[in-house]
Design a protein around this motif. Structure first.
Motif, PDB file in Angstrom:
ATOM      1  N   UNK A   1       9.333   6.339  18.496  1.00  0.00           N
ATOM      2  CA  UNK A   1       8.000   6.617  19.027  1.00  0.00           C
ATOM      3  C   UNK A   1       6.922   6.177  18.046  1.00  0.00           C
ATOM      4  N   UNK A   2       7.278   6.184  16.748  1.00  0.00           N
ATOM      5  CA  UNK A   2       6.307   5.831  15.708  1.00  0.00           C
ATOM      6  C   UNK A   2       6.920   4.818  14.746  1.00  0.00           C
ATOM      7  N   UNK A   3       6.166   3.802  14.426  1.00  0.00           N
ATOM      8  CA  UNK A   3       6.544   2.861  13.380  1.00  0.00           C
ATOM      9  C   UNK A   3       6.202   3.505  12.036  1.00  0.00           C
ATOM     10  N   UNK A   4       7.150   3.504  11.103  1.00  0.00           N
ATOM     11  CA  UNK A   4       6.969   4.221   9.833  1.00  0.00           C
ATOM     12  C   UNK A   4       6.660   3.251   8.695  1.00  0.00           C
ATOM     13  N   UNK A   5       5.541   3.494   8.013  1.00  0.00           N
ATOM     14  CA  UNK A   5       5.084   2.674   6.891  1.00  0.00           C
ATOM     15  C   UNK A   5       5.122   3.519   5.624  1.00  0.00           C
ATOM     16  N   UNK A   6       5.849   3.058   4.613  1.00  0.00           N
ATOM     17  CA  UNK A   6       5.941   3.782   3.341  1.00  0.00           C
ATOM     18  C   UNK A   6       5.091   3.091   2.294  1.00  0.00           C
ATOM     19  N   UNK A   7       4.204   3.865   1.670  1.00  0.00           N
ATOM     20  CA  UNK A   7       3.349   3.365   0.592  1.00  0.00           C
ATOM     21  C   UNK A   7       3.920   3.790  -0.751  1.00  0.00           C
ATOM     22  N   UNK A   8       3.991   2.853  -1.691  1.00  0.00           N
ATOM     23  CA  UNK A   8       4.449   3.185  -3.038  1.00  0.00           C
ATOM     24  C   UNK A   8       3.688   2.331  -4.041  1.00  0.00           C
ATOM     25  N   UNK A   9       3.736   2.731  -5.299  1.00  0.00           N
ATOM     26  CA  UNK A   9       3.039   1.987  -6.335  1.00  0.00           C
ATOM     27  C   UNK A   9       2.650   2.889  -7.491  1.00  0.00           C
ATOM     28  N   UNK A  10       1.952   2.345  -8.477  1.00  0.00           N
ATOM     29  CA  UNK A  10       1.571   3.130  -9.652  1.00  0.00           C
ATOM     30  C   UNK A  10       0.663   4.300  -9.302  1.00  0.00           C
TER      31      UNK A  10
END
Length: 290
Positions: free
Chosen positions: A47-56
């Motif tokens: 139902x939802x496209x999942x976007x993962x944010x990562x970084x410093x």
């Protein structure tokens, strides 16, 4: 008697701006925003496209989530907590951010913020936890512990993730002004996560934030983001010498910070990046069906 020769006119310094933007965002803003608001995954398993944010730490991951929320609402929003003072990650728990479209209805994409990466050992999020999140093994609300990697049997471990739980797009977030100061250890951590995502076939992008702090031309006019030669060189450097992410997968933007009113020039760059995330994620989900 004075010389009759006239003095040569002063030479103007070269302009820091290109005549035309190297990536057009303003003219396509309304179309891009319409696409984002109407997006639905073609793969009916999710139902939802999942976007993962990562970084410093301090790169602007939480601020980007707030910026997307601000664009969709047409006003400043601040649901994802951010901190610009401590120098430590303000995000401690694994949390899914959905965006309200109308009463009882949300947009068809979600973001996961995650504890920031730090250069030293046993600090910031464990790369192992990040790799588990890619495969959907991190439960909602899990509290990250830099000293201990999440493992099967722990309360925060999801032993049977669905496709909806897994990450469909991985986005590295780095502050443009701090890019040149990324330590070798930090770059190594980011590349390890990238390698894990590549093995899973997960598409990857990068956003360079805080471009106004890196460039006075953008601070004067946010519409100059893709016209500044210096920032174009930053993107090229990030591609060639840092992480190897293709240039067409690297986006520039300014997050909402002190602004209280909606700004179309800022929105255009944010929506341009978001639209591409949805395209890449949808392609990934569609490939899983074939």
């Amino acid at each position: 008697m004075g010389s009759s020769q006239s003095k040569a006119p002063p030479v103007s310094p070269p302009s820091p701006l290109l005549r035309q933007p190297w990536r057009e965002v303003s003219e396509k803003y309304k179309d891009n925003l319409e696409f984002v608001k109407s997006y639905q995954p073609e793969n009916k398993q999710v139902k939802h496209l999942r976007i993962l944010l990562y970084g410093p730490v301090g790169a602007g991951k939480s601020s980007f989530i707030n910026s997307v929320d601000s664009v969709l609402k047409g006003r400043a929003a601040g649901r994802a907590q951010a901190d610009a003072i401590s120098g430590k990650s303000f995000t401690r728990q694994y949390k899914t951010f959905k965006f309200r479209k109308s009463p009882g209805v949300t947009y068809s994409f979600v973001f996961n913020d995650i504890m920031g990466l730090e250069p030293g050992p046993d600090t910031g999020v464990c790369e192992g936890d990040l790799k588990l999140a890619l495969r959907g093994h991190v439960r909602e609300g899990y509290k990250f512990d830099p000293d201990q990697k999440l493992k099967e049997g722990d309360d925060g471990y999801n032993s049977d993730p669905t496709l909806e739980d897994k990450v469909h797009v991985l986005v590295c977030v780095v502050a443009a002004a701090a890019m040149s100061r990324l330590s070798d250890q930090m770059v190594k951590k980011i590349r390890e996560v990238r390698l894990a995502a590549s093995k899973l076939g997960i598409p990857q992008m990068a956003i360079l934030t805080k471009v106004d702090e890196a460039c006075p031309e953008v601070k004067k006019d946010t519409g100059n983001i893709y016209k500044v030669k210096y920032l174009k060189e930053k993107v090229e450097h990030f591609h060639h010498q840092k992480l190897g992410i293709p240039e067409n997968c690297i986006f520039l933007l300014k997050n909402y910070s002190h602004e209280t009113e909606s700004n179309d020039k800022m929105n255009a760059a944010i929506v341009c990046a978001l639209k591409q995330m949805l395209h890449y994620g949808d392609d990934y989900l569609n490939d899983l069906e074939t």
